[in-house]
Design a protein around this motif. Structure first.
Motif, mmCIF file in Angstrom:
data_model
loop_
_atom_site.group_PDB
_atom_site.id
_atom_site.type_symbol
_atom_site.label_atom_id
_atom_site.label_comp_id
_atom_site.label_asym_id
_atom_site.label_seq_id
_atom_site.Cartn_x
_atom_site.Cartn_y
_atom_site.Cartn_z
ATOM 1 N N ALA A 67 0.824 -1.206 0.000
ATOM 2 C CA ALA A 67 0.000 0.000 0.000
ATOM 3 C C ALA A 67 0.858 1.256 0.000
ATOM 4 C CB ALA A 67 -0.934 -0.018 1.208
ATOM 5 N N LEU A 68 1.978 1.242 0.734
ATOM 6 C CA LEU A 68 2.856 2.403 0.760
ATOM 7 C C LEU A 68 3.533 2.608 -0.592
ATOM 8 C CD1 LEU A 68 3.912 4.638 2.602
ATOM 9 C CD2 LEU A 68 5.821 3.146 3.216
ATOM 10 N N GLU A 69 3.884 1.524 -1.273
ATOM 11 C CA GLU A 69 4.462 1.652 -2.619
ATOM 12 C C GLU A 69 3.461 2.283 -3.583
ATOM 13 O OE1 GLU A 69 5.684 -2.232 -3.691
ATOM 14 O OE2 GLU A 69 7.508 -2.210 -2.463
ATOM 15 N N ARG A 70 2.206 1.868 -3.500
ATOM 16 C CA ARG A 70 1.188 2.473 -4.349
ATOM 17 C C ARG A 70 0.966 3.939 -3.989
ATOM 18 N NH1 ARG A 70 -3.985 -1.325 -4.379
ATOM 19 N NH2 ARG A 70 -4.606 0.322 -5.843
ATOM 20 N N VAL A 83 9.959 8.785 -3.006
ATOM 21 C CA VAL A 83 10.618 7.566 -2.561
ATOM 22 C C VAL A 83 10.060 7.202 -1.190
ATOM 23 C CG1 VAL A 83 12.519 8.810 -1.452
ATOM 24 C CG2 VAL A 83 12.878 6.464 -2.226
ATOM 25 N N MET A 84 10.047 5.930 -0.875
ATOM 26 C CA MET A 84 9.606 5.464 0.441
ATOM 27 C C MET A 84 10.666 5.764 1.487
ATOM 28 S SD MET A 84 7.941 1.784 -0.646
ATOM 29 C CE MET A 84 7.859 1.286 1.070
ATOM 30 N N ASP A 85 10.205 6.144 2.669
ATOM 31 C CA ASP A 85 11.089 6.454 3.783
ATOM 32 C C ASP A 85 10.718 5.552 4.952
ATOM 33 O OD1 ASP A 85 12.940 7.595 5.438
ATOM 34 O OD2 ASP A 85 11.726 9.353 5.913
ATOM 35 N N GLY A 86 11.265 4.356 4.969
ATOM 36 C CA GLY A 86 10.939 3.414 6.017
ATOM 37 C C GLY A 86 9.545 2.841 5.832
ATOM 38 N N PRO A 87 9.001 2.226 6.871
ATOM 39 C CA PRO A 87 7.688 1.582 6.746
ATOM 40 C C PRO A 87 6.511 2.538 6.891
ATOM 41 C CG PRO A 87 8.565 1.191 8.936
ATOM 42 C CD PRO A 87 9.613 1.960 8.200
ATOM 43 N N ASP A 88 6.770 3.814 7.224
ATOM 44 C CA ASP A 88 5.637 4.705 7.498
ATOM 45 C C ASP A 88 5.843 6.121 6.974
ATOM 46 O OD1 ASP A 88 7.668 5.411 9.178
ATOM 47 O OD2 ASP A 88 6.445 5.542 10.988
ATOM 48 N N ALA A 133 13.659 17.482 7.013
ATOM 49 C CA ALA A 133 12.230 17.275 6.797
ATOM 50 C C ALA A 133 11.709 16.130 7.659
ATOM 51 C CB ALA A 133 11.979 16.988 5.315
ATOM 52 N N TRP A 134 12.495 15.065 7.812
ATOM 53 C CA TRP A 134 12.093 13.929 8.656
ATOM 54 C C TRP A 134 11.904 14.376 10.102
ATOM 55 C CZ3 TRP A 134 13.129 10.952 12.837
ATOM 56 C CH2 TRP A 134 12.651 9.646 12.839
ATOM 57 N N ALA A 135 12.860 15.164 10.618
ATOM 58 C CA ALA A 135 12.786 15.597 12.011
ATOM 59 C C ALA A 135 11.628 16.566 12.237
ATOM 60 C CB ALA A 135 14.114 16.247 12.402
#
Length: 488
Positions: A67-70, A83-88, A133-135
């Protein structure tokens, strides 16, 4: 509420669990669970002592990743690089794209609105670097926007957990009194370098700090989107029947599939009517194929379901579900051949009888013979289709296996004579044994192992017998013998 897939109330603590080495562990939890002191990685039996009313559901890690890839590909409506950044998490490189949405603030509001319509709660932030941006997204203010010259000032009050460090490193920094990013940045680099010189990236606060400040490059490696395979035909005047154009559409579509090394499982035929309405027709194949004749045959006896209205002047054929297909050369002429005999038969039966009336055996991950295959949806994709049985196994298995009386010369050896179905069979030759141990994760405690023998009796009949248990194994009385199958 569960039947309606509704979310539980906010005041109920809910966690998703996964299997750990010593039982289920917490994978993630909602806000109520976090406020109750429940953290990821804790054992479920331990956290239930803290929160007796805790609601536990098992996490679908693989499904969440798909689902995250979609969602990653869906997010390219705002920018071309995602791009995906970890599982969430997701990272979007919006450089040069924010003006198309009225500025960065307006773009964040549009993202939050669209994602909320999908039922997703978001934490958004814009910064010049991935780490910043992550922080800011996880520990900063709502919809934070960080200019390039204010990275250090914006990150200084945030906790060191915003640097994407591991648990042991965070614990060490807290013991040293370094609780914020600003406090960590104020420490002389030489002292930290000596301490973390050999630490990997996830445990090196200096490297993570450099990434957040922009001193160490961390580019977005955006994966390519899967190709959209579609064939279309524009007509000079409206028509009522797409049959004459379907073969050319399938040929064009299969040429695109072959170019990408793919096969199609699901097709959608769409006709665009002159009155502005759209009529669609779906077809599903039992196996991925790029054979035009095969895909064309999926629409046999179905085209009359299309409502042409006053006619249509545009026809499209889309490949909905595609899978990699390997073409193997089987002849000296260099041409490849796909094994489509069984899928073609299945598709013909489905077209005639319907998908629910046809079931097929499929492989199952078990070495126990009666569990090695299962029966299910003939058009499903959960398991590969079982087309050819192992040559060392019989073509026919008895369900359940039939017990026989055996006379043997050696207790651990093959039978010399057995009585099956009131007939006495003399063993002429044999092969084996093949030992199959019980599956401890499925079978009950005390289940006995099996020793299989391929037997040929005096009349030439070939059978598959097994001995259940061994003498003195402590799991029952004397071993029992069964006929499990017959060879052709």
């Amino acid at each position: 509420m569960e039947r309606q897939s509704a979310a539980p109330p906010d005041d109920i603590a809910v966690v998703l669990a996964t299997e750990g080495p010593h039982g289920p562990v917490v994978h993630t939890g909602n806000r109520a669970a976090r406020l109750a002191g429940i953290t990821a990685g804790a054992r479920v039996v331990d956290v239930k002592a803290i929160c007796p009313d805790l609601r536990v559901e098992y996490a679908d890690v693989a499904g969440d990743r798909v689902a995250l890839e979609r969602l990653m590909l869906w997010a390219r409506r705002w920018c071309p690089w995602t791009v995906m950044d970890g599982p969430d998490g997701l990272i979007l490189d919006t450089t040069g794209a924010d003006h198309l949405w009225g500025g960065e603030a307006a773009m964040l509001i549009d993202m939050e609105t669209r994602l909320s319509l999908l039922g997703l709660t978001t934490q958004l932030a814009i910064a010049p670097t991935w780490g910043a941006a992550w922080a800011l997204a996880r520990y900063g203010p709502v919809r934070a926007i960080c200019p390039p010259d204010q990275i250090a000032a914006r990150l200084a009050p945030l906790p060191v957990a915003g640097l994407r460090l591991g648990g042991e490193t965070l614990l060490l920094l807290r013991r040293l009194g370094l609780k914020t990013i600003g406090a960590l940045a104020a420490v002389p680099r030489l002292s930290l370098t000596r301490r973390f010189v050999r630490a990997p990236l996830a445990a090196n606060p200096l490297m993570r700090l450099d990434q957040a400040m922009g001193n160490l490059a961390e580019p977005v490696a955006s994966p390519a989107a899967p190709p959209r395979i579609r064939a279309q035909t524009r007509l000079p005047e409206p028509v009522q029947d797409p049959t004459a154009y379907l073969a050319a559409l399938c040929t064009d579509l299969c040429a695109q599939l072959t170019q990408h090394g793919l096969g199609c499982r699901r097709l959608r035929l769409t006709v665009y009517r002159t009155d502005g309405q759209i009529s669609t027709l779906d077809a599903t194949a039992a196996a991925a194929s790029h054979d035009p004749a095969h895909l064309r045959g999926l629409f046999n006896d179905k085209l009359e379901r299309i409502n042409p209205g006053f006619g249509f002047d545009l026809i499209t054929l889309d490949a909905g579900v595609v899978e990699p297909v390997q073409t193997v050369q089987v002849g000296l002429d260099g041409k490849g051949q796909d094994d489509l005999h069984l899928p073609l038969l299945i598709d013909r039966l489905v077209a005639r009888l319907g998908a629910r009336a046809v079931i097929a055996p499929r492989h199952y991950g078990s070495h126990i013979p009666e569990r090695a295959e299962t029966r299910g949806d003939v058009l499903g994709t959960a398991a590969p289709l079982l087309s050819v049985r192992d040559q060392d196994r019989p073509l026919r298995l008895l369900s359940p296996p039939e017990e026989v009386r055996v006379i043997y010369a050696v207790p651990e050896g093959p039978p010399a004579q057995f009585i099956w179905r009131r007939q006495t069979h003399q063993v002429a030759r044999y092969a084996g044994p093949e030992r199959i141990a019980p599956e401890w994760w499925t079978d009950r405690p005390g289940t006995r192992l099996r020793d299989y023998f391929k037997i040929e009796d005096h009349s030439g009949k070939r059978l598959w017998l097994y001995r259940e248990g061994l003498h003195g194994d402590g799991r029952g009385a004397d071993p029992r013998w069964f006929v499990h199958g017959m060879f052709g």
